[in-house]
Design a protein around this motif. Sequence first.
Motif, short mmCIF file in Angstrom:
data_model
loop_
_atom_site.label_atom_id
_atom_site.label_comp_id
_atom_site.label_asym_id
_atom_site.label_seq_id
_atom_site.Cartn_x
_atom_site.Cartn_y
_atom_site.Cartn_z
N ALA A 123 -4.24 -6.26 12.80
CA ALA A 123 -3.23 -5.31 13.25
C ALA A 123 -2.42 -4.83 12.06
CB ALA A 123 -2.32 -5.97 14.27
N VAL A 124 -1.63 -3.77 12.31
CA VAL A 124 -0.69 -3.27 11.32
C VAL A 124 0.70 -3.53 11.88
CG1 VAL A 124 0.18 -1.26 10.08
CG2 VAL A 124 -2.25 -1.47 10.55
N LYS A 125 1.53 -4.27 11.13
CA LYS A 125 2.89 -4.57 11.56
C LYS A 125 3.84 -4.22 10.43
CE LYS A 125 1.56 -8.26 14.68
NZ LYS A 125 1.66 -9.68 14.99
N GLU A 126 4.69 -3.23 10.66
CA GLU A 126 5.71 -2.79 9.71
C GLU A 126 5.11 -2.45 8.35
OE1 GLU A 126 8.75 -5.77 9.59
OE2 GLU A 126 9.12 -5.64 11.74
N GLY A 127 3.98 -1.76 8.35
CA GLY A 127 3.35 -1.33 7.11
C GLY A 127 2.53 -2.39 6.40
N VAL A 128 2.40 -3.57 7.00
CA VAL A 128 1.61 -4.66 6.44
C VAL A 128 0.38 -4.86 7.31
CG1 VAL A 128 1.58 -7.11 5.85
CG2 VAL A 128 3.66 -5.78 5.50
N LEU A 186 0.84 -1.20 0.00
CA LEU A 186 0.00 0.00 0.00
C LEU A 186 0.87 1.25 0.00
CD1 LEU A 186 -2.57 -1.18 2.64
CD2 LEU A 186 -3.08 -0.70 0.27
N LEU A 187 0.61 2.16 -0.89
CA LEU A 187 1.35 3.42 -0.96
C LEU A 187 0.61 4.49 -0.18
CD1 LEU A 187 2.36 3.33 -4.72
CD2 LEU A 187 3.78 2.79 -2.75
N LEU A 188 0.47 4.26 1.13
CA LEU A 188 -0.26 5.17 2.01
C LEU A 188 0.61 5.52 3.20
CD1 LEU A 188 -3.67 3.24 2.10
CD2 LEU A 188 -3.13 5.22 0.71
N SER A 189 0.26 6.60 3.88
CA SER A 189 0.97 6.97 5.09
C SER A 189 0.58 6.02 6.22
CB SER A 189 0.65 8.41 5.49
OG SER A 189 -0.70 8.50 5.91
N THR A 190 1.31 6.06 7.31
CA THR A 190 1.05 5.18 8.44
C THR A 190 -0.35 5.38 9.00
OG1 THR A 190 3.40 5.29 8.99
CG2 THR A 190 1.94 4.43 10.68
N GLU A 191 -0.78 6.64 9.10
CA GLU A 191 -2.12 6.92 9.62
C GLU A 191 -3.20 6.38 8.69
OE1 GLU A 191 0.18 9.44 9.21
OE2 GLU A 191 0.87 9.40 11.28
N GLU A 192 -2.99 6.53 7.38
CA GLU A 192 -3.97 6.03 6.41
C GLU A 192 -4.04 4.51 6.43
OE1 GLU A 192 -3.86 9.47 2.96
OE2 GLU A 192 -2.28 7.96 2.97
N ILE A 193 -2.90 3.86 6.62
CA ILE A 193 -2.89 2.39 6.69
C ILE A 193 -3.65 1.93 7.94
CG2 ILE A 193 -1.42 0.38 7.07
CD1 ILE A 193 0.61 1.63 5.18
N LYS A 194 -3.46 2.61 9.07
CA LYS A 194 -4.18 2.24 10.29
C LYS A 194 -5.68 2.44 10.12
CE LYS A 194 -0.43 3.05 13.53
NZ LYS A 194 0.07 3.85 14.65
N ALA A 195 -6.09 3.53 9.46
CA ALA A 195 -7.51 3.78 9.24
C ALA A 195 -8.10 2.72 8.31
CB ALA A 195 -7.71 5.17 8.65
N LEU A 196 -7.35 2.34 7.27
CA LEU A 196 -7.81 1.30 6.35
C LEU A 196 -7.93 -0.04 7.07
CD1 LEU A 196 -8.58 0.40 3.49
CD2 LEU A 196 -6.15 0.05 3.05
N CYS A 197 -6.99 -0.33 7.96
CA CYS A 197 -7.04 -1.57 8.74
C CYS A 197 -8.31 -1.61 9.58
CB CYS A 197 -5.80 -1.69 9.61
SG CYS A 197 -5.76 -3.15 10.65
#
Length: 106
Positions: A74-79, A51-62
């Motif tokens: 969970a989000v672990k190392e951008g995954v 995913l080419l998103l910021s950390t906050e965007e990845i957490k929101a998507l999760c």
Amino acid sequence: MSNNNLVYSTETGRISAQPTKKTPPKTDGVVRIRRETKGRKGKGVTTISGLLLSTEEIKALCTTLKKMCGTGGAVKEGVIEIQGDNRDKIKTSLEQLGHNVKLAGG
């Protein structure tokens, strides 16, 4: 004595450590969804990477994907890791958001 990120070397004495910046991993723009069980005692987990998103965007998507699937994760190392095998639901959801998605692995 405070911690100023100083490192001591026997050759040169104190050395000032330069802070390192974390850069997002380089990807090819394809979001890969795979099912993994390795290291999880046989429990299946769906992982979403690339995913080419910021950390906050990845957490929101999760958070959104966990609510959609009705499971934990969970989000672990951008995954993003979502419990269970929810690849099809996640694929259609990410495609609706405009991501290029591939199902990877078996």
